[in-house]
Design a protein around this motif. Sequence first.
Motif, PDB file in Angstrom:
ATOM      1  N   PHE A   1       0.854  -1.187   0.000  1.00 35.80           N
ATOM      2  CA  PHE A   1       0.000   0.000   0.000  1.00 35.80           C
ATOM      3  C   PHE A   1       0.889   1.235   0.000  1.00 35.80           C
ATOM      4  N   LEU A   2       0.691   2.109  -0.966  1.00 33.87           N
ATOM      5  CA  LEU A   2       1.429   3.373  -1.054  1.00 33.87           C
ATOM      6  C   LEU A   2       0.423   4.516  -0.972  1.00 33.87           C
ATOM      7  N   PRO A   3       0.345   5.201   0.153  1.00 31.47           N
ATOM      8  CA  PRO A   3      -0.606   6.303   0.285  1.00 31.47           C
ATOM      9  C   PRO A   3      -0.267   7.468  -0.642  1.00 31.47           C
ATOM     10  N   ALA A   4      -1.281   8.204  -1.025  1.00 33.50           N
ATOM     11  CA  ALA A   4      -1.095   9.420  -1.828  1.00 33.50           C
ATOM     12  C   ALA A   4      -0.610  10.528  -0.889  1.00 33.50           C
ATOM     13  N   ALA A   5       0.650  10.451  -0.523  1.00 24.48           N
ATOM     14  CA  ALA A   5       1.224  11.317   0.512  1.00 24.48           C
ATOM     15  C   ALA A   5       1.678  12.675  -0.009  1.00 24.48           C
ATOM     16  N   GLY A   6       1.637  12.889  -1.320  1.00 23.43           N
ATOM     17  CA  GLY A   6       2.122  14.150  -1.869  1.00 23.43           C
ATOM     18  C   GLY A   6       3.632  14.267  -1.736  1.00 23.43           C
ATOM     19  N   TYR A   7       4.143  15.508  -1.686  1.00 20.80           N
ATOM     20  CA  TYR A   7       5.572  15.734  -1.510  1.00 20.80           C
ATOM     21  C   TYR A   7       5.805  17.112  -0.928  1.00 20.80           C
ATOM     22  N   ARG A   8       7.003  17.319  -0.405  1.00 22.34           N
ATOM     23  CA  ARG A   8       7.382  18.615   0.156  1.00 22.34           C
ATOM     24  C   ARG A   8       8.444  19.274  -0.707  1.00 22.34           C
ATOM     25  N   SER A   9       8.295  20.588  -0.855  1.00 26.00           N
ATOM     26  CA  SER A   9       9.285  21.402  -1.549  1.00 26.00           C
ATOM     27  C   SER A   9       9.239  22.801  -0.952  1.00 26.00           C
ATOM     28  N   ASN A  10      10.384  23.326  -0.597  1.00 28.70           N
ATOM     29  CA  ASN A  10      10.480  24.662   0.008  1.00 28.70           C
ATOM     30  C   ASN A  10       9.576  24.818   1.230  1.00 28.70           C
TER      31      ASN A  10
ATOM     32  N   TYR B   1      25.089  11.538  -9.588  1.00 25.65           N
ATOM     33  CA  TYR B   1      25.379  12.136  -8.288  1.00 25.65           C
ATOM     34  C   TYR B   1      24.219  12.970  -7.747  1.00 25.65           C
ATOM     35  N   TYR B   2      23.464  13.632  -8.630  1.00 26.49           N
ATOM     36  CA  TYR B   2      22.415  14.565  -8.206  1.00 26.49           C
ATOM     37  C   TYR B   2      20.995  14.023  -8.322  1.00 26.49           C
ATOM     38  N   TYR B   3      20.806  12.970  -9.092  1.00 27.37           N
ATOM     39  CA  TYR B   3      19.466  12.479  -9.404  1.00 27.37           C
ATOM     40  C   TYR B   3      19.242  11.062  -8.905  1.00 27.37           C
ATOM     41  N   SER B   4      17.995  10.783  -8.527  1.00 28.61           N
ATOM     42  CA  SER B   4      17.535   9.425  -8.228  1.00 28.61           C
ATOM     43  C   SER B   4      16.199   9.228  -8.920  1.00 28.61           C
ATOM     44  N   TYR B   5      15.798   7.981  -9.014  1.00 28.80           N
ATOM     45  CA  TYR B   5      14.500   7.686  -9.608  1.00 28.80           C
ATOM     46  C   TYR B   5      13.396   7.823  -8.570  1.00 28.80           C
TER      47      TYR B   5
ATOM     48  N   LEU C   1      15.915  15.553  -9.042  1.00 33.14           N
ATOM     49  CA  LEU C   1      16.939  16.008  -8.116  1.00 33.14           C
ATOM     50  C   LEU C   1      16.617  15.504  -6.725  1.00 33.14           C
ATOM     51  N   ARG C   2      17.621  15.180  -5.966  1.00 35.68           N
ATOM     52  CA  ARG C   2      17.400  14.590  -4.642  1.00 35.68           C
ATOM     53  C   ARG C   2      16.955  15.589  -3.586  1.00 35.68           C
ATOM     54  N   LEU C   3      16.834  16.840  -3.927  1.00 36.48           N
ATOM     55  CA  LEU C   3      16.475  17.848  -2.927  1.00 36.48           C
ATOM     56  C   LEU C   3      14.989  17.868  -2.586  1.00 36.48           C
ATOM     57  N   PHE C   4      14.151  17.164  -3.339  1.00 39.52           N
ATOM     58  CA  PHE C   4      12.719  17.133  -3.045  1.00 39.52           C
ATOM     59  C   PHE C   4      12.419  16.199  -1.881  1.00 39.52           C
ATOM     60  N   GLY C   5      11.382  16.510  -1.134  1.00 40.40           N
ATOM     61  CA  GLY C   5      10.978  15.700   0.014  1.00 40.40           C
ATOM     62  C   GLY C   5       9.973  14.635  -0.358  1.00 40.40           C
ATOM     63  N   PHE C   6      10.384  13.694  -1.182  1.00 36.61           N
ATOM     64  CA  PHE C   6       9.493  12.605  -1.544  1.00 36.61           C
ATOM     65  C   PHE C   6       9.499  11.545  -0.440  1.00 36.61           C
ATOM     66  N   THR C   7       8.460  10.764  -0.415  1.00 36.51           N
ATOM     67  CA  THR C   7       8.293   9.740   0.612  1.00 36.51           C
ATOM     68  C   THR C   7       9.262   8.587   0.392  1.00 36.51           C
ATOM     69  N   VAL C   8       9.690   7.987   1.480  1.00 34.17           N
ATOM     70  CA  VAL C   8      10.487   6.769   1.452  1.00 34.17           C
ATOM     71  C   VAL C   8       9.657   5.684   2.102  1.00 34.17           C
ATOM     72  N   ARG C   9       9.487   4.573   1.414  1.00 37.31           N
ATOM     73  CA  ARG C   9       8.709   3.448   1.960  1.00 37.31           C
ATOM     74  C   ARG C   9       9.639   2.268   2.145  1.00 37.31           C
ATOM     75  N   PRO C  10      10.140   2.044   3.372  1.00 40.64           N
ATOM     76  CA  PRO C  10      11.035   0.906   3.592  1.00 40.64           C
ATOM     77  C   PRO C  10      10.295  -0.414   3.441  1.00 40.64           C
ATOM     78  N   VAL C  11      10.954  -1.383   2.848  1.00 39.24           N
ATOM     79  CA  VAL C  11      10.382  -2.710   2.633  1.00 39.24           C
ATOM     80  C   VAL C  11      11.409  -3.741   3.048  1.00 39.24           C
TER      81      VAL C  11
END
Length: 65
Positions: free
Chosen positions: A5-14, A34-38, A53-63
């Motif tokens: 299950f992956l909630p629609a958590a949105g993301y954070r920026s600034n 070096y600067y980018y991830s999928y 770019l890795r500076l965005f606050g996207f969710t991490v879902r550990p598995v």
Amino acid sequence: GNSIFLPAAGYRSNGYLYAAGSGGNYWSSTAYDYYYSYRLYFNSGGCYLYGNLRLFGFTVRPVSE
């Protein structure tokens, strides 16, 4: 037969929260330089894989296995 299950958590920026409840953004553990991830992005229109770019606050879902 497995699922996750992956909630629609949105993301954070600034310091602001965007798209909470309508879309999800999840980091992959795979970097492509070096600067980018999928990231996995989904909304009501579908599911997509982008590089960001890795500076965005996207969710991490550990598995674990």
